[in-house]
Design a protein around this motif. Structure first.
Motif, PDB file in Angstrom:
ATOM      1  N   GLY A 287      39.069 -43.970 113.853  1.00  0.00           N
ATOM      2  CA  GLY A 287      39.637 -42.847 113.164  1.00  0.00           C
ATOM      3  C   GLY A 287      40.776 -43.117 112.527  1.00  0.00           C
ATOM      4  N   PHE A 288      41.296 -42.289 111.507  1.00  0.00           N
ATOM      5  CA  PHE A 288      42.620 -42.351 110.543  1.00  0.00           C
ATOM      6  C   PHE A 288      43.191 -40.987 110.969  1.00  0.00           C
ATOM      7  CE2 PHE A 288      40.387 -45.113 107.179  1.00  0.00           C
ATOM      8  CZ  PHE A 288      40.439 -46.208 107.871  1.00  0.00           C
ATOM      9  N   GLU A 289      44.601 -41.434 110.959  1.00  0.00           N
ATOM     10  CA  GLU A 289      45.548 -40.305 111.119  1.00  0.00           C
ATOM     11  C   GLU A 289      46.378 -40.129 109.768  1.00  0.00           C
ATOM     12  OE1 GLU A 289      48.103 -39.603 114.598  1.00  0.00           O
ATOM     13  OE2 GLU A 289      46.139 -40.037 115.915  1.00  0.00           O
ATOM     14  N   ILE A 290      46.704 -38.856 109.246  1.00  0.00           N
ATOM     15  CA  ILE A 290      47.041 -38.621 107.870  1.00  0.00           C
ATOM     16  C   ILE A 290      47.906 -37.569 107.811  1.00  0.00           C
ATOM     17  CG2 ILE A 290      46.803 -38.205 105.369  1.00  0.00           C
ATOM     18  CD1 ILE A 290      45.235 -40.850 106.370  1.00  0.00           C
ATOM     19  N   THR A 291      49.420 -37.931 107.576  1.00  0.00           N
ATOM     20  CA  THR A 291      50.327 -36.931 107.644  1.00  0.00           C
ATOM     21  C   THR A 291      49.927 -35.859 106.448  1.00  0.00           C
ATOM     22  OG1 THR A 291      51.979 -37.725 106.198  1.00  0.00           O
ATOM     23  CG2 THR A 291      52.211 -38.414 108.452  1.00  0.00           C
ATOM     24  N   GLU A 292      50.338 -34.456 106.642  1.00  0.00           N
ATOM     25  CA  GLU A 292      50.165 -33.479 105.888  1.00  0.00           C
ATOM     26  C   GLU A 292      51.072 -33.958 104.570  1.00  0.00           C
ATOM     27  OE1 GLU A 292      51.730 -29.659 106.749  1.00  0.00           O
ATOM     28  OE2 GLU A 292      53.083 -30.406 108.197  1.00  0.00           O
ATOM     29  N   THR A 293      52.165 -34.280 104.810  1.00  0.00           N
ATOM     30  CA  THR A 293      53.014 -34.568 103.361  1.00  0.00           C
ATOM     31  C   THR A 293      52.456 -35.674 102.601  1.00  0.00           C
ATOM     32  OG1 THR A 293      54.091 -36.163 104.858  1.00  0.00           O
ATOM     33  CG2 THR A 293      55.318 -33.998 104.671  1.00  0.00           C
ATOM     34  N   SER A 294      51.673 -36.448 103.036  1.00  0.00           N
ATOM     35  CA  SER A 294      51.008 -37.374 102.347  1.00  0.00           C
ATOM     36  C   SER A 294      49.717 -36.860 101.365  1.00  0.00           C
ATOM     37  CB  SER A 294      50.364 -38.616 103.156  1.00  0.00           C
ATOM     38  OG  SER A 294      49.126 -38.052 103.712  1.00  0.00           O
ATOM     39  N   VAL A 295      49.305 -35.646 101.781  1.00  0.00           N
ATOM     40  CA  VAL A 295      48.388 -34.912 101.054  1.00  0.00           C
ATOM     41  C   VAL A 295      49.100 -34.263 100.169  1.00  0.00           C
ATOM     42  CG1 VAL A 295      46.480 -33.149 101.193  1.00  0.00           C
ATOM     43  CG2 VAL A 295      46.788 -34.827 103.249  1.00  0.00           C
ATOM     44  N   ILE A 314      34.385 -42.009 109.286  1.00  0.00           N
ATOM     45  CA  ILE A 314      35.623 -42.086 109.750  1.00  0.00           C
ATOM     46  C   ILE A 314      36.054 -40.525 110.102  1.00  0.00           C
ATOM     47  CG2 ILE A 314      37.760 -42.809 109.555  1.00  0.00           C
ATOM     48  CD1 ILE A 314      36.601 -44.942 107.459  1.00  0.00           C
ATOM     49  N   PRO A 315      36.294 -40.114 111.247  1.00  0.00           N
ATOM     50  CA  PRO A 315      36.937 -38.981 111.646  1.00  0.00           C
ATOM     51  C   PRO A 315      38.598 -39.069 111.251  1.00  0.00           C
ATOM     52  CG  PRO A 315      36.642 -40.447 113.571  1.00  0.00           C
ATOM     53  CD  PRO A 315      36.088 -41.162 112.587  1.00  0.00           C
ATOM     54  N   ILE A 316      38.852 -37.973 110.573  1.00  0.00           N
ATOM     55  CA  ILE A 316      40.298 -37.779 110.350  1.00  0.00           C
ATOM     56  C   ILE A 316      41.130 -36.691 110.874  1.00  0.00           C
ATOM     57  CG2 ILE A 316      41.688 -37.074 108.142  1.00  0.00           C
ATOM     58  CD1 ILE A 316      40.038 -39.410 107.664  1.00  0.00           C
ATOM     59  N   ALA A 317      42.436 -37.021 111.398  1.00  0.00           N
ATOM     60  CA  ALA A 317      43.162 -36.078 111.859  1.00  0.00           C
ATOM     61  C   ALA A 317      44.257 -36.138 111.220  1.00  0.00           C
ATOM     62  CB  ALA A 317      43.752 -36.884 113.475  1.00  0.00           C
ATOM     63  N   ILE A 318      44.898 -34.739 111.094  1.00  0.00           N
ATOM     64  CA  ILE A 318      45.973 -34.318 110.306  1.00  0.00           C
ATOM     65  C   ILE A 318      47.288 -34.382 111.119  1.00  0.00           C
ATOM     66  CG2 ILE A 318      47.198 -32.584 108.726  1.00  0.00           C
ATOM     67  CD1 ILE A 318      44.526 -33.860 107.738  1.00  0.00           C
ATOM     68  N   ASP A 319      48.156 -35.510 111.061  1.00  0.00           N
ATOM     69  CA  ASP A 319      49.402 -35.825 111.820  1.00  0.00           C
ATOM     70  C   ASP A 319      50.561 -35.204 111.596  1.00  0.00           C
ATOM     71  OD1 ASP A 319      50.352 -37.143 113.950  1.00  0.00           O
ATOM     72  OD2 ASP A 319      50.883 -38.871 112.911  1.00  0.00           O
ATOM     73  N   ASP A 320      51.144 -34.667 112.543  1.00  0.00           N
ATOM     74  CA  ASP A 320      52.805 -34.136 112.323  1.00  0.00           C
ATOM     75  C   ASP A 320      52.604 -32.793 111.702  1.00  0.00           C
ATOM     76  OD1 ASP A 320      53.547 -36.460 113.229  1.00  0.00           O
ATOM     77  OD2 ASP A 320      54.065 -37.310 111.544  1.00  0.00           O
ATOM     78  N   TYR A 321      51.542 -31.674 112.040  1.00  0.00           N
ATOM     79  CA  TYR A 321      51.438 -30.768 111.250  1.00  0.00           C
ATOM     80  C   TYR A 321      52.467 -29.600 111.658  1.00  0.00           C
ATOM     81  CZ  TYR A 321      49.224 -26.462 109.584  1.00  0.00           C
ATOM     82  OH  TYR A 321      49.093 -25.104 108.586  1.00  0.00           O
ATOM     83  N   GLY A 322      53.115 -29.182 110.558  1.00  0.00           N
ATOM     84  CA  GLY A 322      54.195 -28.170 110.743  1.00  0.00           C
ATOM     85  C   GLY A 322      55.591 -28.978 110.323  1.00  0.00           C
ATOM     86  N   ALA A 323      55.588 -30.294 110.215  1.00  0.00           N
ATOM     87  CA  ALA A 323      57.126 -30.904 110.042  1.00  0.00           C
ATOM     88  C   ALA A 323      57.236 -30.851 108.658  1.00  0.00           C
ATOM     89  CB  ALA A 323      56.815 -32.448 110.453  1.00  0.00           C
ATOM     90  N   GLY A 324      55.938 -30.720 107.823  1.00  0.00           N
ATOM     91  CA  GLY A 324      56.475 -30.561 106.308  1.00  0.00           C
ATOM     92  C   GLY A 324      56.359 -29.107 105.847  1.00  0.00           C
ATOM     93  N   LEU A 325      56.093 -29.214 104.272  1.00  0.00           N
ATOM     94  CA  LEU A 325      55.713 -27.940 103.807  1.00  0.00           C
ATOM     95  C   LEU A 325      54.324 -27.634 103.850  1.00  0.00           C
ATOM     96  CD1 LEU A 325      57.827 -28.458 100.921  1.00  0.00           C
ATOM     97  CD2 LEU A 325      58.420 -27.035 102.886  1.00  0.00           C
ATOM     98  N   SER A 326      53.587 -27.034 105.231  1.00  0.00           N
ATOM     99  CA  SER A 326      52.179 -26.820 105.254  1.00  0.00           C
ATOM    100  C   SER A 326      51.491 -25.932 104.378  1.00  0.00           C
ATOM    101  CB  SER A 326      52.149 -26.258 106.646  1.00  0.00           C
ATOM    102  OG  SER A 326      52.554 -27.027 107.739  1.00  0.00           O
TER     103      SER A 326
END
Length: 439
Positions: A287-295, A314-326
């Motif tokens: 699986g892959f982890e992607i930060t919300e800021t990269s999106v 490939i399952p996707i996880a949104i990492d560090d949610y809340g640390a950026g500008l959600s």
């Protein structure tokens, strides 16, 4: 600089027949550990027992620690703190020694006929034998300060803090380090709270530098991006994760391994297609982890490429949610199956008024979007219990396990050691249930 030890400080005999700690005995092991143990309820004990009796407490508990750790040199430095120094095989032994110190503190102490409980805070530092003693002490002091602030035991490893690292030199060395096999993966489990099982692991890259020791990703990932090496590093990480997942499956633990993908690479269509084919051609579960800021950096391209990952299975996880500008507008478009709440909110869960509300609302939002929720940075049974009440699906953090290499992870899974964290006694949350039902 380290504060000088008061003249009154005296070494405590480590055991009746134990010899004092020596350089030769340290050399028999690969590392040395220093623990700073601070008596946190000294003022209360002094009020109950008087000044004279209270001044003897640190010597008495130091004697207990010396019996629990017969290879250690134990020094009572002042009335509230003792230093414990001992040889260990590897940094992985540090937690065991802390547990032994805490076990030694469980027995009540008799002060003038009254029994009292002793509470301590522990900060610890670990270094290789060829270390700078001053840096080890300074690191232990920094660990103790953090332990007092965070209200938890803290272990720091010399070489993992980034002290004294030259970013320009590291950037120059990085390409050859990848080619020379100096990178290593550590794996941190994610535990499903209701099923009480390890549901997946996150692969975290480390740099085993021949001079600086183990360098954490925070000290070189940004450098890899700046040097144009993040693609090569991620491909190495992905290949190693595929091999690691195969070993896990062979040992009876066929669980997904998640790899972090940089936001820079998420915008690179050639890279996206290459890794999609790479994962598709394997039989392993990756699986892959992607930060919300990269999106948020380039939402249109990121969402399109994430859908390519999803189409490749490939399952996707949104990492560090809340640390950026959600952004809810982007979140609802992402083909993600997991949402990971940043540890910034989890570590303050039981001491903040607002963070529990944010965490609970985030869990409900993720469930409404058909995503499971992972809480990062779970370090206490109280936080785990509260997250369970809130309906959080999985937890990840030092309460369950530090990131460990694969050779340590496999026996950890075989022994079901994660259940020790899930079943240890904690406080009741019946009142919490009523509160959360109202929120």
């Amino acid at each position: 600089m380290r504060a000088p030890v008061a003249p009154m400080a005296m070494p405590i005999a480590s055991a009746a027949n134990a010899e004092p700690l020596s350089t030769g005995r340290l050399a028999d092991n690969n590392h040395v550990q220093m623990l700073l143990v601070r008596l946190t309820n000294f003022d209360v004990l002094r009020r109950h027992a008087g000044v004279h009796a209270a001044n003897e407490i640190i010597d008495r508990i130091a004697a207990r620690v010396a019996l629990a750790l017969p290879l250690a040199e134990v020094v009572a430095s002042g009335r509230r703190t003792m230093e414990v120094t001992l040889p260990i095989r590897s940094p992985g032994d540090a937690d065991t020694n802390i547990a032994l110190v805490r076990d030694a503190m469980t027995a009540l102490i008799d002060l003038d006929g009254q029994l009292h409980r002793v509470f301590v805070t522990i900060g610890s530092a670990v270094a290789g034998n060829r270390h700078d003693p001053i840096r080890l002490v300074e690191l232990a002091e920094a660990a103790l300060r953090q332990a007092q602030s965070d209200e938890r035991d803290v272990v720091r490893v010399l070489g993992e803090t980034g002290d004294g690292l030259d970013p320009v030199a590291l950037m120059r060395e990085l390409p050859s380090a990848i080619a020379a096999g100096q990178m290593v993966l550590h794996y941190q489990p994610k535990v499903h709270v209701r099923r009480q099982e390890v549901s997946s692991v996150e692969a975290l890259v480390r740099w085993r530098h021949p001079v600086h020791g183990l360098i954490p990703p925070g000290d070189f990932i940004t450098l890899a991006e700046q040097a144009g090496q993040i693609g090569a590093l991620t491909l190495w990480t992905l290949g190693e994760a595929v091999r690691g997942q195969a070993r896990l499956a062979e040992s009876g633990h066929d669980i997904p391994v998640y790899v972090n993908i940089s936001g820079l690479l998420l915008a690179d269509r050639d890279f996206v297609q290459q890794v999609s084919l790479m994962v598709r051609d394997t039989t392993g579960r990756i699986g892959f982890e992607i930060t919300e800021t990269s999106v948020i950096r380039d939402p249109e391209v990121a969402i399109r490429h994430l859908k390519l990952f999803a189409d490749a299975g490939i399952p996707i996880a949104i990492d560090d949610y809340g640390a950026g500008l959600s952004s809810l507008a982007y979140l609802k478009q992402l083909p993600a199956t997991e949402l990971k709440i940043d540890k910034l909110f989890v570590t303050q869960l039981t001491s903040s008024n607002r963070d529990p509300l944010i965490v609970r609302s985030t869990i409900d939002l993720a469930h409404a979007l058909d995503m499971e929720v992972v809480a990062e940075g779970v370090e206490t049974p109280a936080a785990m219990a509260l997250l369970s009440v809130m309906g959080c699906d999985m937890i990840q953090g030092y309460l369950v396990s530090r990131p460990v290499e694969l050779d340590a992870l496999i026996p950890y899974l075989a022994q079901h050691r994660h259940k020790q964290a899930l079943t240890r006694p904690t406080i009741s949350f019946q009142a919490g249930n009523r509160f959360w039902n109202r929120v």
